[in-house]
Design an enzyme around this catalytic site. Structure first.
Site, PDB file in Angstrom:
ATOM      1  N   SER A 137       0.342  -8.318  -8.452  1.00 24.49           N
ATOM      2  CA  SER A 137       0.733  -8.774  -9.789  1.00 24.49           C
ATOM      3  C   SER A 137      -0.206  -8.287 -10.883  1.00 24.49           C
ATOM      4  O   SER A 137      -0.486  -9.015 -11.839  1.00 24.49           O
ATOM      5  CB  SER A 137       0.869 -10.305  -9.817  1.00 24.49           C
ATOM      6  OG  SER A 137       1.897 -10.715  -8.942  1.00 24.49           O
ATOM      7  N   GLU A 169      -5.385  -7.123  -1.205  1.00 18.70           N
ATOM      8  CA  GLU A 169      -4.091  -7.569  -1.718  1.00 18.70           C
ATOM      9  C   GLU A 169      -3.669  -8.877  -1.039  1.00 18.70           C
ATOM     10  O   GLU A 169      -3.039  -8.843   0.014  1.00 18.70           O
ATOM     11  CB  GLU A 169      -3.018  -6.511  -1.415  1.00 18.70           C
ATOM     12  CG  GLU A 169      -3.252  -5.187  -2.078  1.00 18.70           C
ATOM     13  CD  GLU A 169      -1.927  -4.501  -2.386  1.00 18.70           C
ATOM     14  OE1 GLU A 169      -1.736  -4.101  -3.537  1.00 18.70           O
ATOM     15  OE2 GLU A 169      -1.081  -4.402  -1.477  1.00 18.70           O
ATOM     16  N   LYS A 202       6.773   1.873  -3.752  1.00 24.44           N
ATOM     17  CA  LYS A 202       7.567   1.271  -2.653  1.00 24.44           C
ATOM     18  C   LYS A 202       8.885   2.035  -2.516  1.00 24.44           C
ATOM     19  O   LYS A 202       8.924   3.231  -2.801  1.00 24.44           O
ATOM     20  CB  LYS A 202       7.754  -0.228  -2.899  1.00 24.44           C
ATOM     21  CG  LYS A 202       6.410  -0.921  -3.196  1.00 24.44           C
ATOM     22  CD  LYS A 202       6.456  -2.420  -3.215  1.00 24.44           C
ATOM     23  CE  LYS A 202       5.064  -2.968  -3.532  1.00 24.44           C
ATOM     24  NZ  LYS A 202       4.988  -4.420  -3.482  1.00 24.44           N
ATOM     25  N   HIS A 222      -0.158  -1.637   4.398  1.00 26.41           N
ATOM     26  CA  HIS A 222       0.332  -2.561   3.370  1.00 26.41           C
ATOM     27  C   HIS A 222       0.961  -3.781   4.051  1.00 26.41           C
ATOM     28  O   HIS A 222       1.583  -3.649   5.108  1.00 26.41           O
ATOM     29  CB  HIS A 222       1.360  -1.847   2.478  1.00 26.41           C
ATOM     30  CG  HIS A 222       1.695  -2.623   1.246  1.00 26.41           C
ATOM     31  ND1 HIS A 222       2.565  -3.690   1.275  1.00 26.41           N
ATOM     32  CD2 HIS A 222       1.255  -2.520  -0.038  1.00 26.41           C
ATOM     33  CE1 HIS A 222       2.647  -4.199   0.047  1.00 26.41           C
ATOM     34  NE2 HIS A 222       1.872  -3.504  -0.760  1.00 26.41           N
ATOM     35  N   GLY A 244       2.112  -2.345  -8.008  1.00 27.07           N
ATOM     36  CA  GLY A 244       3.478  -2.176  -7.515  1.00 27.07           C
ATOM     37  C   GLY A 244       4.464  -2.198  -8.662  1.00 27.07           C
ATOM     38  O   GLY A 244       4.675  -1.211  -9.365  1.00 27.07           O
TER      39      GLY A 244
HETATM   40  P1  PGA Z   1       2.858  -5.848  -7.218  1.00 27.75           P
HETATM   41  O1  PGA Z   1       2.639  -5.103  -5.807  1.00 27.75           O
HETATM   42  O2  PGA Z   1       1.965  -5.141  -8.215  1.00 27.75           O
HETATM   43  O3  PGA Z   1       4.314  -5.686  -7.513  1.00 27.75           O
HETATM   44  O4  PGA Z   1       2.431  -7.266  -7.011  1.00 27.75           O
HETATM   45  C1  PGA Z   1       1.384  -4.658  -5.413  1.00 27.75           C
HETATM   46  C2  PGA Z   1       1.492  -4.025  -4.056  1.00 27.75           C
HETATM   47  O5  PGA Z   1       2.238  -4.532  -3.209  1.00 27.75           O
HETATM   48  O6  PGA Z   1       0.845  -2.991  -3.779  1.00 27.75           O
END
Ligand code: PGA
Length: 221
Positions: free
Chosen positions: A184, A147, A11, A98, A205
């Site tokens: 997560s 997701e 990100k 996304h 993420g």
């Molecule tokens: P996260 O994000 O692993 O922090 O939940 C995943 C993503 O948004 O690709």
């Protein structure tokens, strides 16, 4: 053994120096991974693609780069955009659609389909994010990341049982070879997803930002 994709989505995080430190930490552990059937794809911000590509080549690391987005247009008068043709110098994969792009930048299914078209037009592989089996999937998709919104950055992942159900539906409905799970994912829970027959990897993420927690995900996957 199925081929696994482990995708790091950084990100809007990390400076050049922080990215170098991360790569240095990863370098040793990656050699243990290289023998396995794991494709490790790192998707940093656009600004880091060139220096990271240089570092990866220089140190011969088994890491592949991806971008977090792509322009729906070609080269030309589109201020602020980065095109698939430009990305092709550095990446093999492109994350598209996304939920953060849909929420904060009003990306539509039509725009996402155009981005997929541009990406494939330059021989890159789109990783298309969907929130469930009802999100439209553009023609030509090969890698989908399921997701669910509630799971992203919340510490509250979907259940492996539900992820399996969604992944199976997507594969059957759209004839998609690879479906990843994201939301997560951590070193502690990654195996409960990667052990599932219809899940071919994870999109990570928060836990990808720290080299040792990302390493743990690769080991436990
Ligand atoms: P996260 O994000 O692993 O922090 O939940 C995943 C993503 O948004 O690709």
């Amino acid at each position: 053994m199925k081929k696994l994709y482990i995708v790091a989505n950084w990100k809007a995080n990390k400076t050049g120096q922080e990215a170098t430190t991360w790569l240095q930490h990863m370098a040793n552990g990656l050699w243990r991974m290289a023998k396995n059937e794991i494709e490790v794809i790192v998707c940093p911000p656009f600004t880091l693609l060139s220096p990271m590509s240089f570092y990866i080549k220089q140190h011969n690391l088994p890491l592949i780069l991806g971008s977090q987005d792509v322009s729906p247009f070609g080269m030309g008068a589109y201020t602020g955009e980065v095109t698939a043709e430009q990305l092709k110098e550095f990446v093999d994969y492109v994350i598209i659609g996304h939920s953060e792009r849909r929420a904060h930048f009003h990306e539509t299914d039509e725009m996402i389909a155009r981005k997929v078209g541009k990406t494939k037009g330059y021989g890159l592989i789109p990783i298309i994010c969907v929130q469930g089996s009802d999100t439209p999937i553009p023609a030509g998709a090969e890698v989908i990341a399921y997701e669910p919104g509630f799971a992203i950055g919340s510490g509250n992942p979907d259940t492996p049982e539900n992820a399996e159900k969604v992944a199976r539906t997507i594969k059957e409905r759209y004839h998609i070879p690879s479906v990843l799970y994201g939301g997560s994912v951590s070193g502690e829970n990654v195996n409960s997803f990667t052990a599932i027959p219809n899940i071919d990897g994870v999109l990570v993420g928060g836990a990808s930002l720290d080299a040792s927690s990302f390493m743990k995900i690769m080991e436990n996957a």
